[in-house]
Design an enzyme around this catalytic site. Structure first.
Site, short mmCIF file in Angstrom:
data_model
loop_
_atom_site.label_atom_id
_atom_site.label_comp_id
_atom_site.label_asym_id
_atom_site.label_seq_id
_atom_site.Cartn_x
_atom_site.Cartn_y
_atom_site.Cartn_z
N GLY A 119 22.05 47.95 -17.89
CA GLY A 119 22.16 49.29 -18.43
C GLY A 119 22.15 50.27 -17.27
O GLY A 119 21.67 49.94 -16.18
N GLN A 175 21.64 58.25 -12.75
CA GLN A 175 21.59 57.23 -11.69
C GLN A 175 22.83 57.24 -10.81
O GLN A 175 22.83 56.64 -9.73
CB GLN A 175 21.39 55.84 -12.30
N CYS A 198 14.81 48.17 -12.66
CA CYS A 198 15.66 49.36 -12.74
C CYS A 198 16.51 49.43 -11.49
O CYS A 198 15.99 49.21 -10.38
CB CYS A 198 14.79 50.61 -12.87
N LEU A 199 17.80 49.75 -11.66
CA LEU A 199 18.70 49.81 -10.50
C LEU A 199 18.24 50.85 -9.48
O LEU A 199 18.55 50.74 -8.30
CB LEU A 199 20.13 50.13 -10.96
N HIS A 213 14.78 52.31 -22.33
CA HIS A 213 14.71 52.52 -20.88
C HIS A 213 15.77 53.53 -20.45
O HIS A 213 15.49 54.46 -19.68
CB HIS A 213 14.90 51.18 -20.17
N GLU A 214 16.99 53.37 -20.98
CA GLU A 214 18.08 54.29 -20.58
C GLU A 214 17.88 55.69 -21.15
O GLU A 214 18.14 56.69 -20.47
CB GLU A 214 19.45 53.73 -21.01
N HIS A 225 15.62 57.62 -19.06
CA HIS A 225 16.30 58.19 -17.88
C HIS A 225 16.86 59.57 -18.21
O HIS A 225 16.82 60.48 -17.37
CB HIS A 225 17.47 57.30 -17.45
ZN LIG Z 1 16.50 52.38 -14.99
#
Ligand SMILES: [Zn+2]
Length: 164
Positions: free
Chosen positions: A46, A51, A90-91, A132-133, A136
């Site tokens: 995701g 991001q 997380c990226l 989670h997204e 963000h």
């Molecule tokens: Zn993340």
């Protein structure tokens, strides 16, 4: 379509609530495609617009075994239920993994890339990824929700056990 650089913590864009998308246009389509290309390149499940340095309420998630792509424009959480602890990464936090408690069920409302409103229910890891997204998009990062950090050794051990 393009692969973008993933913004890593700490960064202002990651901790600022995103603006609503007010118009469905070519820029939105490009953003969704860029998110997809970037997620695939970085091997995520995701990714959210902040991001890749875009402060808009847009995110995508891979759902289920089929890894179907869910595109969320202006998503809102309508309902949650249950609680589950599982491991997240997380990226924007390379190398950080931890146990995070999330609802085990979620119902959301969002728009697709054509501006059509849809509702979606998800459970388990899908619910976790969606929440989670959406976090963000509210400027909320998963490190603030980690109950226990998982070390690289622990993670390796878990994967090894899964493969047995
Ligand atoms: Zn993340």
């Amino acid at each position: 379509m393009a692969i973008k650089k993933v913004i890593e913590h700490p960064a202002q864009v990651l901790s600022t609530p995103c603006a609503e998308v007010t118009e469905i246009n070519d820029e939105l389509i490009t953003l969704l495609d860029d998110l997809y290309d970037t997620m695939v390149e970085y091997d995520g499940v995701g990714i959210a617009a902040p991001q890749i340095d875009i402060g808009l309420r847009v995110a995508i998630v891979e759902l289920g075994e089929e890894r179907d792509i869910l595109e969320m424009v202006n998503p809102t959480v309508i309902e949650t239920d249950g609680a589950e602890i599982d491991i997240e990464g997380c990226l924007s936090f390379p190398g950080l993994y931890g146990e995070v408690e999330r609802p085990s069920y979620v119902k959301i409302e969002a728009c697709d890339r054509e501006g059509r409103v849809y509702e979606l229910e998800a459970g388990g890891f899908d619910a976790r990824a969606i929440l989670h997204e959406i976090d963000h998009l509210d400027g909320v990062l998963f490190d603030s929700k980690i109950k226990r950090v998982i070390t690289a050794e622990e993670l390796e051990e878990m994967y090894a056990n899964e493969e047995e």
